[in-house]
Design a protein around this motif. Structure first.
Motif, PDB file in Angstrom:
ATOM      1  N   ASP A  80       0.833  -1.209   0.000  1.00  0.00           N
ATOM      2  CA  ASP A  80       0.000   0.000   0.000  1.00  0.00           C
ATOM      3  C   ASP A  80       0.867   1.258   0.000  1.00  0.00           C
ATOM      4  OD1 ASP A  80      -2.250  -1.596  -0.014  1.00  0.00           O
ATOM      5  OD2 ASP A  80      -2.700  -1.308   2.126  1.00  0.00           O
ATOM      6  N   GLY A  81       1.899   1.263   0.832  1.00  0.00           N
ATOM      7  CA  GLY A  81       2.803   2.415   0.885  1.00  0.00           C
ATOM      8  C   GLY A  81       3.570   2.592  -0.407  1.00  0.00           C
ATOM      9  N   PHE A  82       4.032   1.486  -0.974  1.00  0.00           N
ATOM     10  CA  PHE A  82       4.754   1.525  -2.241  1.00  0.00           C
ATOM     11  C   PHE A  82       3.853   2.045  -3.358  1.00  0.00           C
ATOM     12  CE2 PHE A  82       6.005  -0.729  -6.198  1.00  0.00           C
ATOM     13  CZ  PHE A  82       7.254  -0.149  -6.384  1.00  0.00           C
ATOM     14  N   ALA A  83       2.639   1.512  -3.441  1.00  0.00           N
ATOM     15  CA  ALA A  83       1.701   1.927  -4.493  1.00  0.00           C
ATOM     16  C   ALA A  83       1.379   3.413  -4.387  1.00  0.00           C
ATOM     17  CB  ALA A  83       0.429   1.089  -4.424  1.00  0.00           C
ATOM     18  N   THR A  84       1.170   3.896  -3.182  1.00  0.00           N
ATOM     19  CA  THR A  84       0.879   5.315  -2.982  1.00  0.00           C
ATOM     20  C   THR A  84       2.077   6.168  -3.390  1.00  0.00           C
ATOM     21  OG1 THR A  84      -0.674   4.837  -1.204  1.00  0.00           O
ATOM     22  CG2 THR A  84       0.253   7.052  -1.264  1.00  0.00           C
ATOM     23  N   ASP A  94       4.500   3.241 -16.069  1.00  0.00           N
ATOM     24  CA  ASP A  94       3.867   1.947 -15.840  1.00  0.00           C
ATOM     25  C   ASP A  94       4.509   1.295 -14.631  1.00  0.00           C
ATOM     26  OD1 ASP A  94       2.212   1.644 -18.312  1.00  0.00           O
ATOM     27  OD2 ASP A  94       4.167   1.639 -19.308  1.00  0.00           O
ATOM     28  N   VAL A  95       3.695   0.552 -13.874  1.00  0.00           N
ATOM     29  CA  VAL A  95       4.185  -0.246 -12.743  1.00  0.00           C
ATOM     30  C   VAL A  95       3.504  -1.602 -12.823  1.00  0.00           C
ATOM     31  CG1 VAL A  95       4.361  -0.473 -10.237  1.00  0.00           C
ATOM     32  CG2 VAL A  95       4.360   1.806 -11.273  1.00  0.00           C
ATOM     33  N   TYR A  96       4.306  -2.647 -12.768  1.00  0.00           N
ATOM     34  CA  TYR A  96       3.775  -4.001 -12.793  1.00  0.00           C
ATOM     35  C   TYR A  96       4.306  -4.777 -11.594  1.00  0.00           C
ATOM     36  CZ  TYR A  96       2.490  -3.112 -17.637  1.00  0.00           C
ATOM     37  OH  TYR A  96       1.945  -2.600 -18.782  1.00  0.00           O
ATOM     38  N   MET A 105       8.252  -4.071 -11.763  1.00  0.00           N
ATOM     39  CA  MET A 105       8.925  -3.507 -12.924  1.00  0.00           C
ATOM     40  C   MET A 105       8.278  -2.163 -13.236  1.00  0.00           C
ATOM     41  SD  MET A 105      11.286  -3.952 -15.264  1.00  0.00           S
ATOM     42  CE  MET A 105      11.618  -5.689 -15.362  1.00  0.00           C
ATOM     43  N   LEU A 106       9.113  -1.151 -13.411  1.00  0.00           N
ATOM     44  CA  LEU A 106       8.640   0.189 -13.712  1.00  0.00           C
ATOM     45  C   LEU A 106       9.165   0.608 -15.076  1.00  0.00           C
ATOM     46  CD1 LEU A 106       8.637   0.013 -10.553  1.00  0.00           C
ATOM     47  CD2 LEU A 106       9.324   2.386 -10.534  1.00  0.00           C
ATOM     48  N   ARG A 107       8.363   1.380 -15.785  1.00  0.00           N
ATOM     49  CA  ARG A 107       8.853   2.082 -16.977  1.00  0.00           C
ATOM     50  C   ARG A 107       8.861   3.545 -16.604  1.00  0.00           C
ATOM     51  NH1 ARG A 107       6.599   4.631 -21.661  1.00  0.00           N
ATOM     52  NH2 ARG A 107       4.526   3.967 -20.997  1.00  0.00           N
TER      53      ARG A 107
END
Length: 163
Positions: A80-84, A94-96, A105-107
């Protein structure tokens, strides 16, 4: 979703600025039924938005970085903290959440290496991370925003074809 809906999606993914009259003609409908189908596809969450596609290089964002992240913490609170935190970073396109040897994985798109270094410092301050690996794109060979719209007899991703 029938064949007409699939044709509408295919055309709109190619050019969302097409007039309703031109779209209706291409999918062999009159304008009112065509518009009602578009509204239904939006209400059903199939069409999630209509946007202008921008060349990142033309607006000064010439560096694309693929960032692999590993974490030691797989708790809901960490996620939750990471997503925020990650959602608040405008450079992240993008975040997967991944399966395999990396967790996320981030773009990331930035102007240059200096801008990436600034981004990286902000990223590692957000939440505890075990490992961050950056891969820099040398050239974009293909880029698409249009999904292939499978027909009724085509297997969908994750679906098993009948023998």
């Amino acid at each position: 979703m029938d064949a007409v809906d699939r044709r509408i999606l295919t055309v709109l993914q190619r050019d969302a600025s097409i007039t309703l009259a031109a779209l209706a003609k291409q999918v062999h409908l009159s304008q009112t039924p065509c518009w009602k189908r578009i509204q239904r596809l939006e209400a059903d969450g199939v069409i999630t938005g209509r946007v202008a596609l921008v060349s990142p290089e033309r607006i000064g964002l010439g560096l694309t970085v693929f960032v692999s992240i590993e974490t030691s913490d797989h708790s809901k609170e960490w996620l939750d903290g990471f997503a925020t935190s990650i959602s608040a970073l405008p450079e992240v396109m993008d975040v997967y959440r991944m399966a395999g040897d990396v967790d996320y994985m981030l773009r990331v798109v930035v102007a240059d290496m200096g801008a990436y270094d600034t981004f990286y410092k902000r990223l590692i301050e957000t939440v505890p991370l075990k490992n961050v690996t950056s891969r820099f794109a040398m050239e974009r060979i293909k880029s698409s925003t249009a999904y292939p719209v499978p027909g009724p007899s085509e297997p969908r991703t994750g679906a098993r074809a009948s023998a």
